[in-house]
Design a protein around this motif. Structure first.
Motif, PDB file in Angstrom:
ATOM      1  N   GLY A  33       0.817  -1.212   0.000  1.00 31.04           N
ATOM      2  CA  GLY A  33       0.000   0.000   0.000  1.00 31.04           C
ATOM      3  C   GLY A  33       0.850   1.261   0.000  1.00 31.04           C
ATOM      4  O   GLY A  33       0.529   2.240  -0.671  1.00 31.04           O
ATOM      5  N   GLU A  34       1.933   1.259   0.762  1.00 27.71           N
ATOM      6  CA  GLU A  34       2.828   2.414   0.769  1.00 27.71           C
ATOM      7  C   GLU A  34       3.457   2.621  -0.606  1.00 27.71           C
ATOM      8  O   GLU A  34       3.591   3.761  -1.070  1.00 27.71           O
ATOM      9  CB  GLU A  34       3.911   2.246   1.837  1.00 27.71           C
ATOM     10  N   LEU A  35       3.823   1.543  -1.274  1.00 30.56           N
ATOM     11  CA  LEU A  35       4.365   1.640  -2.629  1.00 30.56           C
ATOM     12  C   LEU A  35       3.316   2.221  -3.579  1.00 30.56           C
ATOM     13  O   LEU A  35       3.606   3.114  -4.374  1.00 30.56           O
ATOM     14  CB  LEU A  35       4.836   0.266  -3.111  1.00 30.56           C
ATOM     15  N   GLN A  36       2.088   1.720  -3.473  1.00 35.58           N
ATOM     16  CA  GLN A  36       1.006   2.242  -4.307  1.00 35.58           C
ATOM     17  C   GLN A  36       0.796   3.731  -4.049  1.00 35.58           C
ATOM     18  O   GLN A  36       0.558   4.505  -4.975  1.00 35.58           O
ATOM     19  CB  GLN A  36      -0.285   1.476  -4.038  1.00 35.58           C
ATOM     20  N   GLY A  37       0.886   4.135  -2.801  1.00 38.41           N
ATOM     21  CA  GLY A  37       0.731   5.541  -2.449  1.00 38.41           C
ATOM     22  C   GLY A  37       1.782   6.427  -3.095  1.00 38.41           C
ATOM     23  O   GLY A  37       1.483   7.535  -3.541  1.00 38.41           O
ATOM     24  N   LYS A  38       3.014   5.948  -3.159  1.00 41.36           N
ATOM     25  CA  LYS A  38       4.072   6.719  -3.812  1.00 41.36           C
ATOM     26  C   LYS A  38       3.741   6.942  -5.282  1.00 41.36           C
ATOM     27  O   LYS A  38       3.940   8.033  -5.811  1.00 41.36           O
ATOM     28  CB  LYS A  38       5.415   6.027  -3.654  1.00 41.36           C
ATOM     29  N   PHE A  39       3.244   5.897  -5.942  1.00 37.49           N
ATOM     30  CA  PHE A  39       2.882   6.034  -7.352  1.00 37.49           C
ATOM     31  C   PHE A  39       1.677   6.955  -7.515  1.00 37.49           C
ATOM     32  O   PHE A  39       1.641   7.783  -8.419  1.00 37.49           O
ATOM     33  CB  PHE A  39       2.623   4.661  -7.982  1.00 37.49           C
ATOM     34  N   ALA A  40       0.683   6.819  -6.630  1.00 35.36           N
ATOM     35  CA  ALA A  40      -0.504   7.671  -6.721  1.00 35.36           C
ATOM     36  C   ALA A  40      -0.122   9.144  -6.581  1.00 35.36           C
ATOM     37  O   ALA A  40      -0.585   9.991  -7.357  1.00 35.36           O
ATOM     38  CB  ALA A  40      -1.521   7.276  -5.649  1.00 35.36           C
ATOM     39  N   LYS A  41       0.738   9.458  -5.622  1.00 32.66           N
ATOM     40  CA  LYS A  41       1.160  10.848  -5.427  1.00 32.66           C
ATOM     41  C   LYS A  41       1.956  11.354  -6.628  1.00 32.66           C
ATOM     42  O   LYS A  41       1.804  12.501  -7.038  1.00 32.66           O
ATOM     43  CB  LYS A  41       1.977  10.974  -4.144  1.00 32.66           C
ATOM     44  N   LEU A  70      14.203   6.563  -5.010  1.00 33.79           N
ATOM     45  CA  LEU A  70      14.715   5.979  -3.769  1.00 33.79           C
ATOM     46  C   LEU A  70      13.573   5.427  -2.926  1.00 33.79           C
ATOM     47  O   LEU A  70      13.673   4.327  -2.369  1.00 33.79           O
ATOM     48  CB  LEU A  70      15.498   7.017  -2.968  1.00 33.79           C
ATOM     49  N   GLY A  71      12.466   6.146  -2.845  1.00 35.42           N
ATOM     50  CA  GLY A  71      11.314   5.683  -2.081  1.00 35.42           C
ATOM     51  C   GLY A  71      10.774   4.366  -2.600  1.00 35.42           C
ATOM     52  O   GLY A  71      10.402   3.487  -1.825  1.00 35.42           O
ATOM     53  N   VAL A  72      10.756   4.217  -3.929  1.00 34.83           N
ATOM     54  CA  VAL A  72      10.264   2.969  -4.525  1.00 34.83           C
ATOM     55  C   VAL A  72      11.161   1.807  -4.119  1.00 34.83           C
ATOM     56  O   VAL A  72      10.679   0.759  -3.687  1.00 34.83           O
ATOM     57  CB  VAL A  72      10.154   3.090  -6.061  1.00 34.83           C
ATOM     58  N   ILE A  73      12.460   1.980  -4.242  1.00 31.19           N
ATOM     59  CA  ILE A  73      13.371   0.871  -3.910  1.00 31.19           C
ATOM     60  C   ILE A  73      13.311   0.542  -2.414  1.00 31.19           C
ATOM     61  O   ILE A  73      13.369  -0.634  -2.028  1.00 31.19           O
ATOM     62  CB  ILE A  73      14.806   1.119  -4.395  1.00 31.19           C
ATOM     63  N   LEU A  74      13.124   1.547  -1.576  1.00 26.98           N
ATOM     64  CA  LEU A  74      13.004   1.285  -0.137  1.00 26.98           C
ATOM     65  C   LEU A  74      11.719   0.516   0.172  1.00 26.98           C
ATOM     66  O   LEU A  74      11.728  -0.408   0.991  1.00 26.98           O
ATOM     67  CB  LEU A  74      13.061   2.590   0.652  1.00 26.98           C
ATOM     68  N   GLU A  75      10.610   0.881  -0.470  1.00 28.72           N
ATOM     69  CA  GLU A  75       9.356   0.156  -0.252  1.00 28.72           C
ATOM     70  C   GLU A  75       9.456  -1.270  -0.780  1.00 28.72           C
ATOM     71  O   GLU A  75       8.938  -2.202  -0.158  1.00 28.72           O
ATOM     72  CB  GLU A  75       8.171   0.884  -0.887  1.00 28.72           C
TER      73      GLU A  75
END
Length: 128
Positions: A33-41, A70-75
């Motif tokens: 969900g956090e990964l999806q949120g990054k893409f949505a934003k 970086l956020g994507v790879i961390l998630e």
């Protein structure tokens, strides 16, 4: 790094209260969900756009775009941690999970069901 080495090291950070199927399942869903949120934003801010069902992104030039990458790879790493934990809580190694997955995919490809859900129906049969 080998998958089992990762799993061993990752699980050395797991708290005792997290060593169960339910927690790990919820952890995987939460991190996905956090990964999806990054893409949505990123879509909302115009950083990612869809055309012909493909994601198009600009070259990573700004600090915000680099932070997204970086956020994507961390998630993804957090999701991997959860998968490693779920496998461990069920008594599987990550290498076993990976091997089972590759065998399943090879069978689907051989059966002509790689595009579907693996239900044994071939691509040609679905269009009849």
């Amino acid at each position: 790094m080998e998958l089992n080495d990762y799993q061993t090291q990752a699980m050395s950070t797991r708290m005792d209260s997290c060593d169960n199927h339910l927690y790990m399942m919820l952890e995987i869903a939460s991190e996905a969900g956090e990964l999806q949120g990054k893409f949505a934003k990123a879509i909302r801010k115009g950083r990612l756009k869809f055309s012909d069902n493909l994601i198009n992104s600009s070259v990573m030039e700004t600090r915000e775009e680099m932070d997204f990458d970086l956020g994507v790879i961390l998630e993804l790493g957090d999701i991997l941690w959860g998968v490693a934990g779920m496998a461990a809580s069920m008594g599987y190694s990550l290498e076993e999970v990976a091997k089972f997955n590759l065998e399943k995919l090879a069978k689907r490809k051989a059966n002509g069901t790689i595009e579907g859900n693996g239900d044994g129906v071939t691509k040609e049969e679905r269009h009849v």
